[in-house]
Write an enzyme that holds these catalytic residues in place. Structure first.
Site, mmCIF file in Angstrom:
data_model
loop_
_atom_site.group_PDB
_atom_site.id
_atom_site.type_symbol
_atom_site.label_atom_id
_atom_site.label_comp_id
_atom_site.label_asym_id
_atom_site.label_seq_id
_atom_site.Cartn_x
_atom_site.Cartn_y
_atom_site.Cartn_z
ATOM 1 N N CYS A 1 -8.716 63.017 -3.931
ATOM 2 C CA CYS A 1 -9.015 63.986 -2.876
ATOM 3 C C CYS A 1 -7.843 64.104 -1.900
ATOM 4 O O CYS A 1 -7.568 65.186 -1.375
ATOM 5 C CB CYS A 1 -10.300 63.614 -2.149
ATOM 6 S SG CYS A 1 -11.758 63.707 -3.221
ATOM 7 N N GLY B 1 -12.251 49.234 7.862
ATOM 8 C CA GLY B 1 -12.871 48.018 8.393
ATOM 9 C C GLY B 1 -11.886 46.883 8.606
ATOM 10 O O GLY B 1 -12.280 45.719 8.644
ATOM 11 N N GLU C 1 -2.234 46.245 13.875
ATOM 12 C CA GLU C 1 -1.443 47.486 13.750
ATOM 13 C C GLU C 1 0.023 47.162 13.436
ATOM 14 O O GLU C 1 0.943 47.755 14.025
ATOM 15 C CB GLU C 1 -1.523 48.317 15.041
ATOM 16 C CG GLU C 1 -2.934 48.646 15.479
ATOM 17 C CD GLU C 1 -3.481 49.930 14.860
ATOM 18 O OE1 GLU C 1 -2.908 50.392 13.839
ATOM 19 O OE2 GLU C 1 -4.459 50.459 15.383
ATOM 20 N N ALA C 2 0.218 46.251 12.511
ATOM 21 C CA ALA C 2 1.575 45.754 12.232
ATOM 22 C C ALA C 2 2.503 46.840 11.706
ATOM 23 O O ALA C 2 3.724 46.703 11.797
ATOM 24 C CB ALA C 2 1.509 44.600 11.244
HETATM 25 P P1 ADP Z 1 -10.064 50.180 10.675
HETATM 26 O O1 ADP Z 1 -9.664 49.082 11.623
HETATM 27 O O2 ADP Z 1 -9.683 49.882 9.247
HETATM 28 O O3 ADP Z 1 -9.620 51.546 11.089
HETATM 29 P P2 ADP Z 1 -12.700 49.760 11.758
HETATM 30 O O4 ADP Z 1 -13.044 48.307 11.550
HETATM 31 O O5 ADP Z 1 -12.226 50.160 13.129
HETATM 32 O O6 ADP Z 1 -11.654 50.212 10.637
HETATM 33 O O7 ADP Z 1 -13.929 50.707 11.391
HETATM 34 C C1 ADP Z 1 -14.694 50.570 10.236
HETATM 35 C C2 ADP Z 1 -16.015 51.282 10.476
HETATM 36 O O8 ADP Z 1 -15.780 52.674 10.581
HETATM 37 C C3 ADP Z 1 -17.039 51.165 9.365
HETATM 38 O O9 ADP Z 1 -17.800 49.991 9.475
HETATM 39 C C4 ADP Z 1 -17.910 52.394 9.588
HETATM 40 O O10 ADP Z 1 -18.919 52.125 10.523
HETATM 41 C C5 ADP Z 1 -16.972 53.390 10.257
HETATM 42 N N1 ADP Z 1 -16.570 54.527 9.400
HETATM 43 C C6 ADP Z 1 -16.371 55.801 9.809
HETATM 44 N N2 ADP Z 1 -15.946 56.590 8.816
HETATM 45 C C7 ADP Z 1 -15.861 55.834 7.701
HETATM 46 C C8 ADP Z 1 -15.472 56.063 6.327
HETATM 47 N N3 ADP Z 1 -15.088 57.275 5.907
HETATM 48 N N4 ADP Z 1 -15.508 55.023 5.474
HETATM 49 C C9 ADP Z 1 -15.913 53.813 5.900
HETATM 50 N N5 ADP Z 1 -16.280 53.518 7.163
HETATM 51 C C10 ADP Z 1 -16.256 54.503 8.071
HETATM 52 ZN ZN ZN Z 2 -12.518 61.435 -3.075
#
Ligand code: ADP
Ligand code: ZN
Length: 195
Positions: free
Chosen positions: A184, A25, A93-94
């Protein structure tokens, strides 16, 4: 480019880092802060690394289809050059930026800019990623957030690579990764090494 430190009331900059694994997130949290800064009528400049060295426009998109336009830059020096006139500079994406980003972020904050950096704290091997450790060290505020481990439901701290390949950067392959907790993640790495 040299930026004069500004002095006086209300002109102080600082550095915020939002870090964590994939799916934690980070983008949602960045967009939340950007929306609020926009309400405060701050002048924003948002940067992303351009991995293939071209220069162009991009955007930071969340799952609810909110987005902010971002500039894709090949080198950290461009962040300083183009961000110096903003009140808030976001660097997304730093982990993919060159090491010069650390100095750039510090210079911007000294010049009175609020800087928000987001990035993966660890790579697919669980090792500190690019300039992120340095950025976290010099930041005024560090927000480390977690995903959900898809194996056990505990907080996910690591980005586990499902796909084959040992390149550190595998862009645009979200389906090639899953969020895992340390246990995990470690189990996966051990069983992979055994195969
Ligand atoms: P990041 O930028 O850290 O990659 P995003 O803000 O793009 O994260 O995405 C977060 C969203 O991804 C969460 O709100 C949820 O809807 C979705 N999501 C998918 N898989 C997972 C997971 N394993 N854990 C938490 N959220 C997840
Ligand atoms: Zn785990």
């Amino acid at each position: 480019m040299f930026l004069e430190p500004r002095t006086g009331e209300g002109s102080r900059g600082w550095i915020e880092v939002i870090c964590g694994p994939m799916f934690s997130g980070k983008t949602e949290e960045l967009l939340r802060r950007l929306r609020r800064a926009k309400i405060a009528q701050m002048k924003l400049a948002i940067f992303k690394p351009k991995i293939d060295q071209r220069y162009g426009q991009g955007k930071i998109v969340s799952h609810d289809a909110n987005y902010f336009p971002s500039l894709e830059v090949a080198h950290s020096a461009q962040v300083l050059k183009q961000g110096a006139f903003a009140q808030l500079v976001a660097v997304d994406e730093a982990q993919f930026f060159d090491e010069g980003i650390v100095d750039v972020v510090e210079k911007l904050s000294l010049a009175g800019v609020r800087v928000i950096v987001t990035g993966l704290d660890m790579d697919y091997l669980g090792k500190p990623f690019g300039p992120m450790p340095q950025l976290m060290a010099i930041a005024n505020y560090v927000t480390k957030i977690h995903a959900i481990c898809v194996r056990c439901g505990q907080p996910g701290t690591h980005s586990y690579r499902l796909a084959q390949g040992d390149a550190r950067v595998m862009i645009g392959q979200v389906e090639a990764y899953e969020a895992r907790c340390r246990n995990c993640f470690s189990e996966g790495m051990v069983s992979r090494a055994a195969n």
